[in-house]
Design a protein around this motif. Structure first.
Motif, PDB file in Angstrom:
ATOM      1  N   VAL A  98      42.956  79.391 -40.657  1.00  0.00           N
ATOM      2  CA  VAL A  98      43.780  80.575 -40.902  1.00  0.00           C
ATOM      3  C   VAL A  98      42.893  81.609 -41.588  1.00  0.00           C
ATOM      4  O   VAL A  98      42.193  81.297 -42.545  1.00  0.00           O
ATOM      5  CB  VAL A  98      44.997  80.239 -41.800  1.00  0.00           C
ATOM      6  N   SER A  99      42.945  82.840 -41.072  1.00  0.00           N
ATOM      7  CA  SER A  99      42.157  83.918 -41.665  1.00  0.00           C
ATOM      8  C   SER A  99      43.078  85.049 -42.113  1.00  0.00           C
ATOM      9  O   SER A  99      43.977  85.447 -41.381  1.00  0.00           O
ATOM     10  CB  SER A  99      41.141  84.462 -40.658  1.00  0.00           C
ATOM     11  N   GLU A 100      42.815  85.538 -43.305  1.00  0.00           N
ATOM     12  CA  GLU A 100      43.574  86.688 -43.808  1.00  0.00           C
ATOM     13  C   GLU A 100      43.019  88.001 -43.273  1.00  0.00           C
ATOM     14  O   GLU A 100      43.655  89.036 -43.385  1.00  0.00           O
ATOM     15  CB  GLU A 100      43.510  86.715 -45.337  1.00  0.00           C
ATOM     16  N   TYR A 101      41.821  87.951 -42.707  1.00  0.00           N
ATOM     17  CA  TYR A 101      41.114  89.167 -42.295  1.00  0.00           C
ATOM     18  C   TYR A 101      40.684  89.067 -40.845  1.00  0.00           C
ATOM     19  O   TYR A 101      40.593  87.975 -40.281  1.00  0.00           O
ATOM     20  CB  TYR A 101      39.875  89.361 -43.182  1.00  0.00           C
ATOM     21  N   PRO A 102      40.362  90.204 -40.230  1.00  0.00           N
ATOM     22  CA  PRO A 102      39.833  90.166 -38.861  1.00  0.00           C
ATOM     23  C   PRO A 102      38.566  89.321 -38.806  1.00  0.00           C
ATOM     24  O   PRO A 102      37.854  89.172 -39.807  1.00  0.00           O
ATOM     25  CB  PRO A 102      39.509  91.634 -38.559  1.00  0.00           C
ATOM     26  N   ILE A 103      38.288  88.778 -37.636  1.00  0.00           N
ATOM     27  CA  ILE A 103      37.063  88.000 -37.460  1.00  0.00           C
ATOM     28  C   ILE A 103      36.292  88.554 -36.270  1.00  0.00           C
ATOM     29  O   ILE A 103      36.865  89.180 -35.370  1.00  0.00           O
ATOM     30  CB  ILE A 103      37.335  86.492 -37.280  1.00  0.00           C
ATOM     31  N   ILE A 104      34.985  88.321 -36.283  1.00  0.00           N
ATOM     32  CA  ILE A 104      34.131  88.728 -35.171  1.00  0.00           C
ATOM     33  C   ILE A 104      33.942  87.500 -34.290  1.00  0.00           C
ATOM     34  O   ILE A 104      33.565  86.431 -34.773  1.00  0.00           O
ATOM     35  CB  ILE A 104      32.778  89.258 -35.666  1.00  0.00           C
ATOM     36  N   TYR A 105      34.225  87.666 -33.005  1.00  0.00           N
ATOM     37  CA  TYR A 105      34.066  86.576 -32.055  1.00  0.00           C
ATOM     38  C   TYR A 105      33.005  86.984 -31.032  1.00  0.00           C
ATOM     39  O   TYR A 105      33.040  88.096 -30.499  1.00  0.00           O
ATOM     40  CB  TYR A 105      35.397  86.282 -31.344  1.00  0.00           C
ATOM     41  N   GLY A 106      32.089  86.093 -30.774  1.00  0.00           N
ATOM     42  CA  GLY A 106      31.071  86.353 -29.771  1.00  0.00           C
ATOM     43  C   GLY A 106      30.156  87.520 -30.102  1.00  0.00           C
ATOM     44  O   GLY A 106      29.528  88.087 -29.208  1.00  0.00           O
ATOM     45  N   GLY A 107      30.096  87.904 -31.370  1.00  0.00           N
ATOM     46  CA  GLY A 107      29.214  88.980 -31.797  1.00  0.00           C
ATOM     47  C   GLY A 107      29.600  90.362 -31.297  1.00  0.00           C
ATOM     48  O   GLY A 107      28.916  91.337 -31.567  1.00  0.00           O
ATOM     49  N   PHE A 108      30.708  90.467 -30.568  1.00  0.00           N
ATOM     50  CA  PHE A 108      31.050  91.718 -29.904  1.00  0.00           C
ATOM     51  C   PHE A 108      32.531  92.082 -30.034  1.00  0.00           C
ATOM     52  O   PHE A 108      32.901  93.242 -29.947  1.00  0.00           O
ATOM     53  CB  PHE A 108      30.686  91.581 -28.419  1.00  0.00           C
ATOM     54  N   TYR A 109      33.378  91.085 -30.234  1.00  0.00           N
ATOM     55  CA  TYR A 109      34.828  91.274 -30.243  1.00  0.00           C
ATOM     56  C   TYR A 109      35.372  91.163 -31.658  1.00  0.00           C
ATOM     57  O   TYR A 109      35.112  90.172 -32.351  1.00  0.00           O
ATOM     58  CB  TYR A 109      35.512  90.240 -29.346  1.00  0.00           C
ATOM     59  N   LEU A 110      36.123  92.174 -32.080  1.00  0.00           N
ATOM     60  CA  LEU A 110      36.780  92.146 -33.376  1.00  0.00           C
ATOM     61  C   LEU A 110      38.217  91.698 -33.143  1.00  0.00           C
ATOM     62  O   LEU A 110      38.999  92.421 -32.510  1.00  0.00           O
ATOM     63  CB  LEU A 110      36.751  93.530 -34.025  1.00  0.00           C
ATOM     64  N   LEU A 111      38.542  90.499 -33.602  1.00  0.00           N
ATOM     65  CA  LEU A 111      39.895  89.954 -33.443  1.00  0.00           C
ATOM     66  C   LEU A 111      40.697  90.300 -34.685  1.00  0.00           C
ATOM     67  O   LEU A 111      40.316  89.931 -35.793  1.00  0.00           O
ATOM     68  CB  LEU A 111      39.854  88.440 -33.255  1.00  0.00           C
ATOM     69  N   SER A 112      41.809  91.013 -34.508  1.00  0.00           N
ATOM     70  CA  SER A 112      42.613  91.441 -35.649  1.00  0.00           C
ATOM     71  C   SER A 112      44.080  91.462 -35.254  1.00  0.00           C
ATOM     72  O   SER A 112      44.418  91.451 -34.069  1.00  0.00           O
ATOM     73  CB  SER A 112      42.188  92.843 -36.101  1.00  0.00           C
ATOM     74  N   HIS A 113      44.933  91.509 -36.267  1.00  0.00           N
ATOM     75  CA  HIS A 113      46.356  91.663 -35.958  1.00  0.00           C
ATOM     76  C   HIS A 113      46.633  93.110 -35.576  1.00  0.00           C
ATOM     77  O   HIS A 113      47.089  93.401 -34.482  1.00  0.00           O
ATOM     78  CB  HIS A 113      47.241  91.221 -37.124  1.00  0.00           C
ATOM     79  N   GLU A 114      46.363  94.022 -36.487  1.00  0.00           N
ATOM     80  CA  GLU A 114      46.618  95.437 -36.226  1.00  0.00           C
ATOM     81  C   GLU A 114      45.384  96.064 -35.573  1.00  0.00           C
ATOM     82  O   GLU A 114      44.256  95.659 -35.858  1.00  0.00           O
ATOM     83  CB  GLU A 114      46.940  96.159 -37.537  1.00  0.00           C
ATOM     84  N   PRO A 115      45.596  97.057 -34.707  1.00  0.00           N
ATOM     85  CA  PRO A 115      44.439  97.738 -34.127  1.00  0.00           C
ATOM     86  C   PRO A 115      43.586  98.349 -35.230  1.00  0.00           C
ATOM     87  O   PRO A 115      44.099  98.841 -36.231  1.00  0.00           O
ATOM     88  CB  PRO A 115      45.067  98.848 -33.271  1.00  0.00           C
ATOM     89  N   MET A 116      42.276  98.286 -35.038  1.00  0.00           N
ATOM     90  CA  MET A 116      41.329  98.831 -35.998  1.00  0.00           C
ATOM     91  C   MET A 116      40.767 100.142 -35.445  1.00  0.00           C
ATOM     92  O   MET A 116      40.713 100.331 -34.233  1.00  0.00           O
ATOM     93  CB  MET A 116      40.192  97.833 -36.233  1.00  0.00           C
ATOM     94  N   TYR A 117      40.339 101.018 -36.336  1.00  0.00           N
ATOM     95  CA  TYR A 117      39.737 102.260 -35.871  1.00  0.00           C
ATOM     96  C   TYR A 117      38.427 101.962 -35.143  1.00  0.00           C
ATOM     97  O   TYR A 117      37.554 101.274 -35.661  1.00  0.00           O
ATOM     98  CB  TYR A 117      39.467 103.209 -37.046  1.00  0.00           C
ATOM     99  N   MET A 118      38.318 102.464 -33.924  1.00  0.00           N
ATOM    100  CA  MET A 118      37.114 102.265 -33.120  1.00  0.00           C
ATOM    101  C   MET A 118      36.728 103.617 -32.531  1.00  0.00           C
ATOM    102  O   MET A 118      37.488 104.165 -31.729  1.00  0.00           O
ATOM    103  CB  MET A 118      37.384 101.285 -31.977  1.00  0.00           C
ATOM    104  N   ASN A 119      35.577 104.169 -32.915  1.00  0.00           N
ATOM    105  CA  ASN A 119      35.183 105.423 -32.264  1.00  0.00           C
ATOM    106  C   ASN A 119      34.396 105.105 -30.994  1.00  0.00           C
ATOM    107  O   ASN A 119      33.958 103.979 -30.781  1.00  0.00           O
ATOM    108  CB  ASN A 119      34.445 106.363 -33.219  1.00  0.00           C
ATOM    109  N   LYS A 120      34.215 106.103 -30.148  1.00  0.00           N
ATOM    110  CA  LYS A 120      33.622 105.871 -28.825  1.00  0.00           C
ATOM    111  C   LYS A 120      32.162 105.430 -28.881  1.00  0.00           C
ATOM    112  O   LYS A 120      31.624 104.964 -27.884  1.00  0.00           O
ATOM    113  CB  LYS A 120      33.765 107.120 -27.962  1.00  0.00           C
ATOM    114  N   HIS A 121      31.526 105.548 -30.030  1.00  0.00           N
ATOM    115  CA  HIS A 121      30.125 105.149 -30.148  1.00  0.00           C
ATOM    116  C   HIS A 121      29.957 103.715 -30.643  1.00  0.00           C
ATOM    117  O   HIS A 121      28.841 103.205 -30.666  1.00  0.00           O
ATOM    118  CB  HIS A 121      29.381 106.112 -31.074  1.00  0.00           C
ATOM    119  N   MET A 122      31.053 103.086 -31.037  1.00  0.00           N
ATOM    120  CA  MET A 122      30.966 101.711 -31.525  1.00  0.00           C
ATOM    121  C   MET A 122      30.800 100.766 -30.336  1.00  0.00           C
ATOM    122  O   MET A 122      31.481 100.921 -29.330  1.00  0.00           O
ATOM    123  CB  MET A 122      32.210 101.352 -32.340  1.00  0.00           C
TER     124      MET A 122
END
Length: 170
Positions: A98-122
């Motif tokens: 169980v994680s209280e925070y978003p996790i990084i999966y596969g070095g590329f995917y941010l897994l989170s409950h709520e959408p996170m801010y992502m700008n077009k350069h990320m």
């Protein structure tokens, strides 16, 4: 070979979500059974499932009974409706981690409950839940809410394939 899946926002036992999201069920019990069957139709015992939050509105006994019925090894990222209960509560209910925070999966995917801010350069993709039937545009977001996937967990390879052109630009 085991596979990896993601899914979000089952809201097991939440009668009001049926109206809030126009889910096609008469009762929470009918909804629960359908969602359990949909999950087990594609997830095998050895598969891994990341649940991106808002899993259950039931008490621990009923929640644990559902978790035990679901195939695969289950990992929970706490959603806004899960946070009233401790990590220990969810682990005792049957989640592997169980994680209280978003996790990084596969070095590329941010897994989170709520959408996170992502700008077009990320260079990342945010795989999220929380917004149910809504959808953010663009290749930086993937909504894993049950409403978009007929209540079935989404195979991570399908996510990767759907975003392949974005990955090749890096």
């Amino acid at each position: 070979m085991s596979r990896v899946f993601v899914i979000s926002d089952h809201h097991f036992g939440h009668q009001n979500i049926i109206d809030f999201e126009s889910r096609p069920f008469a009762t929470a019990e009918e909804m629960d059974e359908y969602m359990i069957n949909q999950w087990n139709e594609i997830v095998e015992k050895e598969d891994k499932v990341f649940h991106l939050g808002d899993f259950s509105f039931y008490n621990k006994e009923k929640t644990k009974a559902i978790v035990q019925r679901l195939h695969g090894k289950k990992f929970l990222i706490l959603g806004n409706h899960d946070r009233g209960r401790s990590k220990a509560w969810w682990l005792d209910a049957g989640f592997e981690e169980v994680s209280e925070y978003p996790i990084i999966y596969g070095g590329f995917y941010l897994l989170s409950h709520e959408p996170m801010y992502m700008n077009k350069h990320m260079p990342y993709v945010n795989v999220h839940g929380h917004i149910h039937g809504q959808k953010y545009e663009g290749k930086h977001y993937f909504n894993a809410c049950v409403e978009h996937w007929d209540y079935k967990p989404v195979d991570f390879e399908a996510i990767r394939s759907s975003l392949a052109p974005n990955e090749e630009q890096q």
